[in-house]
Design a protein around this motif. Structure first.
Motif, PDB file in Angstrom:
ATOM      1  N   GLU A 178      -6.723   8.582   0.942  1.00 51.08           N
ATOM      2  CA  GLU A 178      -8.151   8.300   0.737  1.00 51.08           C
ATOM      3  C   GLU A 178      -8.789   7.636   1.957  1.00 51.08           C
ATOM      4  O   GLU A 178      -9.943   7.241   1.926  1.00 51.08           O
ATOM      5  CB  GLU A 178      -8.373   7.457  -0.523  1.00 51.08           C
ATOM      6  N   ASN A 179      -8.026   7.550   3.063  1.00 49.41           N
ATOM      7  CA  ASN A 179      -8.527   7.043   4.351  1.00 49.41           C
ATOM      8  C   ASN A 179      -8.924   5.580   4.338  1.00 49.41           C
ATOM      9  O   ASN A 179      -9.751   5.158   5.137  1.00 49.41           O
ATOM     10  CB  ASN A 179      -9.708   7.878   4.851  1.00 49.41           C
ATOM     11  N   SER A 180      -8.350   4.781   3.466  1.00 49.73           N
ATOM     12  CA  SER A 180      -8.730   3.371   3.447  1.00 49.73           C
ATOM     13  C   SER A 180      -7.747   2.484   4.206  1.00 49.73           C
ATOM     14  O   SER A 180      -8.004   1.306   4.393  1.00 49.73           O
ATOM     15  CB  SER A 180      -8.865   2.879   2.004  1.00 49.73           C
ATOM     16  N   ILE A 181      -6.632   3.072   4.662  1.00 46.46           N
ATOM     17  CA  ILE A 181      -5.637   2.261   5.363  1.00 46.46           C
ATOM     18  C   ILE A 181      -4.861   3.133   6.359  1.00 46.46           C
ATOM     19  O   ILE A 181      -4.630   4.312   6.126  1.00 46.46           O
ATOM     20  CB  ILE A 181      -4.691   1.578   4.354  1.00 46.46           C
ATOM     21  N   HIS A 182      -4.484   2.538   7.473  1.00 43.02           N
ATOM     22  CA  HIS A 182      -3.683   3.235   8.474  1.00 43.02           C
ATOM     23  C   HIS A 182      -2.267   3.426   7.922  1.00 43.02           C
ATOM     24  O   HIS A 182      -1.711   2.512   7.310  1.00 43.02           O
ATOM     25  CB  HIS A 182      -3.643   2.408   9.766  1.00 43.02           C
ATOM     26  N   LYS A 232       0.846  -1.189   0.000  1.00 43.13           N
ATOM     27  CA  LYS A 232       0.000   0.000   0.000  1.00 43.13           C
ATOM     28  C   LYS A 232       0.883   1.242   0.000  1.00 43.13           C
ATOM     29  O   LYS A 232       2.031   1.209   0.444  1.00 43.13           O
ATOM     30  CB  LYS A 232      -0.939   0.009   1.205  1.00 43.13           C
ATOM     31  N   GLU A 253      -3.480   5.260  -0.616  1.00 40.50           N
ATOM     32  CA  GLU A 253      -4.461   4.621   0.276  1.00 40.50           C
ATOM     33  C   GLU A 253      -4.572   5.357   1.612  1.00 40.50           C
ATOM     34  O   GLU A 253      -5.626   5.380   2.231  1.00 40.50           O
ATOM     35  CB  GLU A 253      -4.117   3.148   0.502  1.00 40.50           C
ATOM     36  N   GLN A 257     -14.839  15.631  -1.158  1.00 43.12           N
ATOM     37  CA  GLN A 257     -14.756  15.157   0.230  1.00 43.12           C
ATOM     38  C   GLN A 257     -14.889  16.324   1.212  1.00 43.12           C
ATOM     39  O   GLN A 257     -14.288  17.380   0.997  1.00 43.12           O
ATOM     40  CB  GLN A 257     -13.409  14.466   0.477  1.00 43.12           C
ATOM     41  N   GLU A 266     -10.439  12.503  -6.579  1.00 40.15           N
ATOM     42  CA  GLU A 266     -11.278  11.881  -5.563  1.00 40.15           C
ATOM     43  C   GLU A 266     -11.491  12.767  -4.340  1.00 40.15           C
ATOM     44  O   GLU A 266     -12.501  12.653  -3.652  1.00 40.15           O
ATOM     45  CB  GLU A 266     -10.672  10.545  -5.145  1.00 40.15           C
ATOM     46  N   GLN A 303      -4.650  11.455   9.307  1.00 40.45           N
ATOM     47  CA  GLN A 303      -4.002  10.145   9.280  1.00 40.45           C
ATOM     48  C   GLN A 303      -2.651  10.146  10.000  1.00 40.45           C
ATOM     49  O   GLN A 303      -2.287   9.172  10.641  1.00 40.45           O
ATOM     50  CB  GLN A 303      -3.813   9.689   7.832  1.00 40.45           C
TER      51      GLN A 303
END
Length: 157
Positions: free
Chosen positions: A67-71, A60, A64, A103, A99, A113
């Motif tokens: 886009e806040n999908s992974i730490h 990753k 990612e 938001q 994207e 993050q």
């Protein structure tokens, strides 16, 4: 608490990546725990540190994270340089600009993050893209300080 420094200039070719990589390696040699975030879709800081993402399945990246999908801790790679880690980038990061547009609080996505890992490093360096788009704005809103490398020529100003 770690200090976050963005290395930014909207002009390309002024030494942002060179500054980020060399400053990161130097801080590491000085025994400062340092994280380099490659926030440029060109991913030159990633390749400069010898990271070949084509050889890493399911690795990753900063994309990612934004886009806040992974730490962010799940994207960190140890480098060959002492005390220097990296969150890599790929060309996919270009998509984040589009994207993020709709938001809420889009200028603060990266800051939210990095709060969780800021304590783990003495310095977090962010190699920014050559633009003033949403990725760069995210980097600037996250930063405690900014380095602006420039060439000594008229158009660089």
């Amino acid at each position: 608490m770690g200090k976050i420094i963005s290395i930014v200039n909207q002009k390309g070719g002024v030494g942002k990546t060179t500054t980020a990589v060399n400053l990161g390696a130097s801080l590491g040699v000085l025994e400062k725990k340092t994280l380099l975030i490659d926030a440029d879709p060109q991913a030159n800081a990633t390749s400069a540190l010898g990271i070949d993402l084509s050889e890493m399945e399911d690795q990753k990246t900063i994309y990612e994270v934004i886009e806040n999908s992974i730490h962010p801790s799940k994207t960190i790679i140890k480098t060959a340089s002492p005390n220097l880690d990296i969150i890599p980038s790929t060309i996919n990061l270009v998509g984040a600009e589009i994207e993020l547009v709709n938001q809420p609080d889009r200028e603060q996505m990266l800051k939210k993050q990095l709060v969780e890992i800021k304590e783990e490093y003495d310095f977090i360096l962010i190699d920014c893209p050559p633009s003033l788009g949403l990725i760069t704005i995210n980097c600037l809103s996250t930063s405690d300080s900014v380095l602006i490398p420039i060439q000594c020529e008229y158009f660089a100003l």
